[in-house]
Structure formats: C-alpha cells, structure tokens
Scaffold this active site. Sequence first.
Site, PDB file in Angstrom:
ATOM      1  N   THR A  48       0.821  -1.214   0.000  1.00  0.00           N
ATOM      2  CA  THR A  48       0.000   0.000   0.000  1.00  0.00           C
ATOM      3  C   THR A  48       0.851   1.259   0.000  1.00  0.00           C
ATOM      4  O   THR A  48       0.620   2.177  -0.791  1.00  0.00           O
ATOM      5  CB  THR A  48      -0.911   0.001   1.245  1.00  0.00           C
ATOM      6  OG1 THR A  48      -1.730  -1.171   1.198  1.00  0.00           O
ATOM      7  CG2 THR A  48      -1.773   1.243   1.301  1.00  0.00           C
ATOM      8  N   HIS A 452      18.566  29.985  15.771  1.00  0.00           N
ATOM      9  CA  HIS A 452      17.774  31.180  15.523  1.00  0.00           C
ATOM     10  C   HIS A 452      18.002  31.649  14.104  1.00  0.00           C
ATOM     11  O   HIS A 452      19.150  31.660  13.642  1.00  0.00           O
ATOM     12  CB  HIS A 452      18.174  32.290  16.502  1.00  0.00           C
ATOM     13  CG  HIS A 452      17.397  33.541  16.303  1.00  0.00           C
ATOM     14  ND1 HIS A 452      16.051  33.623  16.583  1.00  0.00           N
ATOM     15  CD2 HIS A 452      17.762  34.752  15.802  1.00  0.00           C
ATOM     16  CE1 HIS A 452      15.616  34.835  16.287  1.00  0.00           C
ATOM     17  NE2 HIS A 452      16.635  35.542  15.804  1.00  0.00           N
TER      18      HIS A 452
HETATM   19  C1  LIG Z   1      -3.886   6.843   0.921  1.00  0.00           C
HETATM   20  C2  LIG Z   1      -3.044   6.364   2.075  1.00  0.00           C
HETATM   21  C3  LIG Z   1      -2.085   7.194   2.596  1.00  0.00           C
HETATM   22  C4  LIG Z   1      -1.309   6.756   3.653  1.00  0.00           C
HETATM   23  N1  LIG Z   1      -0.372   7.609   4.162  1.00  0.00           N
HETATM   24  C5  LIG Z   1       0.381   7.211   5.209  1.00  0.00           C
HETATM   25  C6  LIG Z   1       1.365   8.078   5.750  1.00  0.00           C
HETATM   26  O1  LIG Z   1       1.555   9.202   5.299  1.00  0.00           O
HETATM   27  N2  LIG Z   1       2.108   7.626   6.776  1.00  0.00           N
HETATM   28  C7  LIG Z   1       1.929   6.372   7.311  1.00  0.00           C
HETATM   29  O2  LIG Z   1       2.619   6.017   8.256  1.00  0.00           O
HETATM   30  N3  LIG Z   1       0.997   5.536   6.818  1.00  0.00           N
HETATM   31  C8  LIG Z   1       0.221   5.920   5.781  1.00  0.00           C
HETATM   32  N4  LIG Z   1      -0.704   5.060   5.266  1.00  0.00           N
HETATM   33  C9  LIG Z   1      -0.851   3.718   5.858  1.00  0.00           C
HETATM   34  C10 LIG Z   1       0.218   2.745   5.327  1.00  0.00           C
HETATM   35  O3  LIG Z   1       0.193   2.762   3.923  1.00  0.00           O
HETATM   36  C11 LIG Z   1      -0.038   1.340   5.852  1.00  0.00           C
HETATM   37  O4  LIG Z   1      -0.120   1.374   7.265  1.00  0.00           O
HETATM   38  C12 LIG Z   1       1.076   0.383   5.463  1.00  0.00           C
HETATM   39  O5  LIG Z   1       1.339   0.440   4.087  1.00  0.00           O
HETATM   40  C13 LIG Z   1       0.709  -1.049   5.880  1.00  0.00           C
HETATM   41  O6  LIG Z   1       1.743  -1.905   5.500  1.00  0.00           O
HETATM   42  P1  LIG Z   1       1.538  -3.478   5.527  1.00  0.00           P
HETATM   43  O7  LIG Z   1       2.848  -4.083   5.176  1.00  0.00           O
HETATM   44  O8  LIG Z   1       0.881  -3.884   6.783  1.00  0.00           O
HETATM   45  O9  LIG Z   1       0.464  -3.783   4.390  1.00  0.00           O
HETATM   46  P2  LIG Z   1       0.487  -3.446   2.853  1.00  0.00           P
HETATM   47  O10 LIG Z   1       1.527  -2.494   2.479  1.00  0.00           O
HETATM   48  O11 LIG Z   1      -0.912  -3.142   2.480  1.00  0.00           O
HETATM   49  O12 LIG Z   1       0.918  -4.830   2.181  1.00  0.00           O
HETATM   50  C14 LIG Z   1       0.069  -5.910   2.150  1.00  0.00           C
HETATM   51  C15 LIG Z   1       0.283  -6.635   0.842  1.00  0.00           C
HETATM   52  O13 LIG Z   1      -0.315  -7.920   0.949  1.00  0.00           O
HETATM   53  C16 LIG Z   1      -0.921  -8.256  -0.281  1.00  0.00           C
HETATM   54  N5  LIG Z   1      -1.975  -9.216   0.021  1.00  0.00           N
HETATM   55  C17 LIG Z   1      -3.039  -9.020   0.834  1.00  0.00           C
HETATM   56  N6  LIG Z   1      -3.764 -10.142   0.928  1.00  0.00           N
HETATM   57  C18 LIG Z   1      -3.145 -11.069   0.163  1.00  0.00           C
HETATM   58  C19 LIG Z   1      -3.438 -12.418  -0.141  1.00  0.00           C
HETATM   59  N7  LIG Z   1      -4.481 -13.033   0.400  1.00  0.00           N
HETATM   60  N8  LIG Z   1      -2.623 -13.059  -0.982  1.00  0.00           N
HETATM   61  C20 LIG Z   1      -1.539 -12.450  -1.531  1.00  0.00           C
HETATM   62  N9  LIG Z   1      -1.213 -11.172  -1.264  1.00  0.00           N
HETATM   63  C21 LIG Z   1      -2.009 -10.495  -0.428  1.00  0.00           C
HETATM   64  C22 LIG Z   1      -1.450  -6.936  -0.804  1.00  0.00           C
HETATM   65  O14 LIG Z   1      -1.605  -6.962  -2.200  1.00  0.00           O
HETATM   66  C23 LIG Z   1      -0.383  -5.951  -0.344  1.00  0.00           C
HETATM   67  O15 LIG Z   1       0.573  -5.707  -1.345  1.00  0.00           O
HETATM   68  C24 LIG Z   1      -1.489   5.456   4.192  1.00  0.00           C
HETATM   69  C25 LIG Z   1      -2.450   4.612   3.659  1.00  0.00           C
HETATM   70  C26 LIG Z   1      -3.218   5.051   2.602  1.00  0.00           C
HETATM   71  C27 LIG Z   1      -4.249   4.117   2.035  1.00  0.00           C
END
Ligand SMILES: Cc1cc2nc3c(=O)[nH]c(=O)nc-3n(C[C@H](O)[C@H](O)[C@H](O)COP(=O)(O)OP(=O)(O)OC[C@H]3O[C@@H](n4cnc5c(N)ncnc54)[C@H](O)[C@@H]3O)c2cc1C
Length: 482
Positions: A48, A452
Amino acid sequence: MQTPASKTAVDRHYDLVIIGTGSGNSIPGPEFEDQSIAIIEKASFGGTCLNVGCIPTKMYVHTADVALQTAESGRLGLEAEVNSVDWPGMVSRIFENRVDAISAAGEEYRRGPKTPNIDVYDQHAVFVGERTLRTGQGVHPRTISGDRVVVAAGSRPVIPEAIAASGVRYHTNEDIMRLPQLPKSLVVIGGGSIAMEFAHVFDALGTDVTIIARSTLLRNLDQDLHGPFNNLAAERFDIRSGRTPVGAVQTDQGITVRLDDGSTATGEVLLVATGRIPNGDLLGLPAGGIETIGAGRIKVDEYGRSTSAAGVWALGDVSSPYMLKHVANAEMRAVRHNLLNPENMQRMPHDHVPAATFTHPQIATVGMTEAQAREHGHNVTTKVQSYGDVAYGWALEDTTGICKLVADKDTGKLVGAHYMGPQASTLIQQMITVLAFDLDVRQFAANQYWIHPALPEVTENALLGLTFNQPDHNNSPDHLTS
Ligand SMILES: Cc1cc2nc3c(=O)[nH]c(=O)nc-3n(C[C@H](O)[C@H](O)[C@H](O)COP(=O)(O)OP(=O)(O)OC[C@H]3O[C@@H](n4cnc5c(N)ncnc54)[C@H](O)[C@@H]3O)c2cc1C
C-alpha cells in the site's frame, strides 16, 4: 518444525512463507540466506505505502503545497499564480517514473538470481490448513506450506453499503491518483486523514471539493487543533458534516450522492475514504486455526505471534492497532528479530506512536491529547504556542500555525505534543525523541541550543511556557529571541 499435518497435497514446503510485500518484503535479508522462503503477493510489489498510499500521496501533497503557496504568495508581496496544472504529467512523473519503477525493480530482485532461496507466488493466498496455503504462480495453482508463516497482508478501503449497493463508479486511494484528467469537481466521503490529504490535493490543484463526513473532520485531534482545523477547512471545502450517504446515482454531471438529511452532493468524481479494514477476512484464517479480533484483524501476542496458531506470525495493518507505515516497519523489525532469535524476543514497539496528516495545514501528533491526559489522571500543564510568535513564523507570515504541548506538572514529563502548521511532521520529531527517551522537559528547552531564527523555536517557546510544581532553575526564558 515439522511439515504441518494436513490432508491437503502440498506442492512445496518452505522454512518461511510471507504473505504480502509491503513491510513483509523487508523480512528476508542476508540472515535468512540459508532458509527456503516463499513470498506471496497478489498485486504490485511494495504494498500500500509504495503503490497507493504514503509515497504517491505525499508526492501529490507536495505539489499541492507548492500550488497553494503560489496562490497565497500575495501576502509576501509576490504576484504569482499557477497558470496550468499538467495532471497527466504528474501521474506519469509519480507513477511511471518513480513508484511503478521501484515496484517492478523490487519484484525483479525477489524473482532474480540475487535471492535464489526465495520463490515468488503471485496469486491470492488462502489458508487451507495449518500453516498451509493455496495460492498460485501465474495460471498454475499451488499449495505450499511453511515451518513458519508471516501474515503481512495489510488492509483495504471500507466502502459504505449505500455506495457499494448504488452501482455508481467510485474511486478509492487505489485508483484516484491515476485518473486520466484532473476532475472539475470531487465529492469526498470521509473526514479522516486520507480524506483530508486528498481533499487538499485536489482543491489546491483547482478541483471544487465537497466533503461528506459522519462527524467533524479529524475528530480525534486535541481540542485546540480540532476547532481551528475545521474552521480552516470550511474556508476551502463545501463540508457536509454530521451526514451519512444513503444512496448515489450517476447523472450527466457525474455522481450525485444522497444524504440522510435529504440533501445531495454532486461531483464529476466520487472518492470514498471512510477508513480501512484489515485483510484477514479474505485469508481463510479459520482453516489455519488463526484467531481474529472482529472479522479480519489477526490476534497476536506482544511478540507478533498468532495467539492460536503455532508458527504463525502477523504484522502491519492486518494485525496492528496502528495502521501506519512506520508502525508496520517497526513491527516487521521486531518479528524479523523474533524469527531469528526465539530465545530472546523483542516486543512489538507500540509506545508513543506518532502520526501525521499531510493536509493543509499539516498536522502531527504524538502521545495524549489534553483531554486524554486528564482522563489518565495527569496533573496537566499545557501551552499553546503560535508559529506567529517566533521569527520564522513572521517570515512565513503564518497566522494559524500552533504547537500545543501537554505535560505533567509533577513529574516534568511530556505526555503529548500536537502541531498544526508548516513542517508539523518534521517539527514534532524532537518531541517524539523526548517521549522515546523519557526526558525531563524542564531541562530540554534550556540545556541545548535552538537555531535562531528557525521554526523549532516554536517548540522551545512552548516548552518554556509550561509550568511545573518544581521548575528547573535553568529553565528561564531570558534568552528568547522573539
Ligand atoms: C492513501 C493512504 C495514505 C497513507 N499515508 C500514510 C502516511 O503518510 N504515513 C503512514 O505512516 N501511513 C500511511 N498510510 C498507511 C500505510 O500505507 C499502511 O499502514 C502500510 O502500508 C501497511 O503496511 P503493511 O505491510 O501492513 O500492508 P500493505 O503495504 O498493504 O501490504 C500488504 C500486501 O499484501 C498483499 N496481500 C493481501 N492479501 C493477500 C493475499 N491473500 N494473498 C496475496 N497477497 C495479499 C497486498 O496486495 C499488499 O501488497 C497510508 C495509507 C493510505 C491508504
């Protein structure tokens, strides 16, 4: 650990299976070279943050900030205006030139000869047994299992039922940034951080923005930021607060959303930004014996282990109480350490989690609001310091920026910091340090230099404005320059 006892035929067994290439993709480093690893990613590599979240939004936000500053530069004695907005050019700068290239390189690396111990699977994964998953490689279905499985599957946008059922074309963060043209008007459903960032971007670039919000905007902010932020937003956007969509129809003008008070809001494009739901509900978790909180949030212990399924771990949006990238990364580091050091595990780092909203004005917060501090029994001292009271605030001709600090009068410790204004997400870092290292703020202002006339003087002055039961004698405002 043994291959899971499962009746399902398994194509291949791995030492480690990772679902999701957001923060999950950072687990396999050199320390894992001797382990066989499967990485499963059904969409773009990088998750994401890289593809549809933090990074591209902030690239648009910076562009929007420049456009807004240009439009408002009259107060500095400049006559300047934005003459045109090349939206398709921005889309290709942000995605083709940057995000898509990074994502493709990340995938190539994992598929290539530099990580020979790693296999990539590119189809949606579901648990079909204990630590056993059905996924695929291209058109070939595959069932794989792992000694250990890390679920880092993230979250997705929530779509209100009234909009989902209406059949109208709506956008979310997943596709709004790749619109072919800048819309003339936009209806945003949602009043949280993501909604406020997009509202700022589109308004600053020239789109008329209407916001439909169930409550007020950024409703969890400290009261001293919340009111002023909502007032400033009302100067830019048509805000329908306290309203819920009850339906939507496609019209010649675009999309018309019907609200619960009988009114309507129409825009060429509709953006839904009403929060996010963890993806666990789409993972067949019961088959893996994996407990959840609600439908989709995986329940983990303080070390990131599933509370019910041995060998299963989770991190990031799919399991965390904080849906933030810096938290997902910090949890990833803890889980990576714990996978490698089961005898000496680290806790998930959840103390003093900061957050920023890159809207206008920018917002950054860490720790408790004043109300929360009082509820927690702190003997509270607060100071609201205007940017306009320090020299760099004069340079900016800033009239709305504030820093609010909340501290405990008895202990001299900071309990919360809240910034609204230019560079808020950068300015707050010193207060994050104060909280992380449990520093006494009675000494923090006086026992260091503050450049400053730089903007951190707003923090210095806020600190000096706090009152304590036992003030530190060094903490005198004599050397203040503004
Ligand atoms: C518009 C927006 C702006 C944001 N801005 C900020 C910010 O400025 N600062 C900040 O700290 N956070 C921000 N966030 C939040 C941040 O993006 C998320 O908290 C973070 O990316 C989560 O990371 P993750 O690794 O948990 O999941 P993700 O990065 O979502 O990764 C999960 C991955 O798993 C894959 N996946 C899911 N289910 C399956 C499955 N069943 N089989 C195979 N693959 C699968 C998905 O395709 C995805 O690529 C923002 C979010 C959004 C939507």
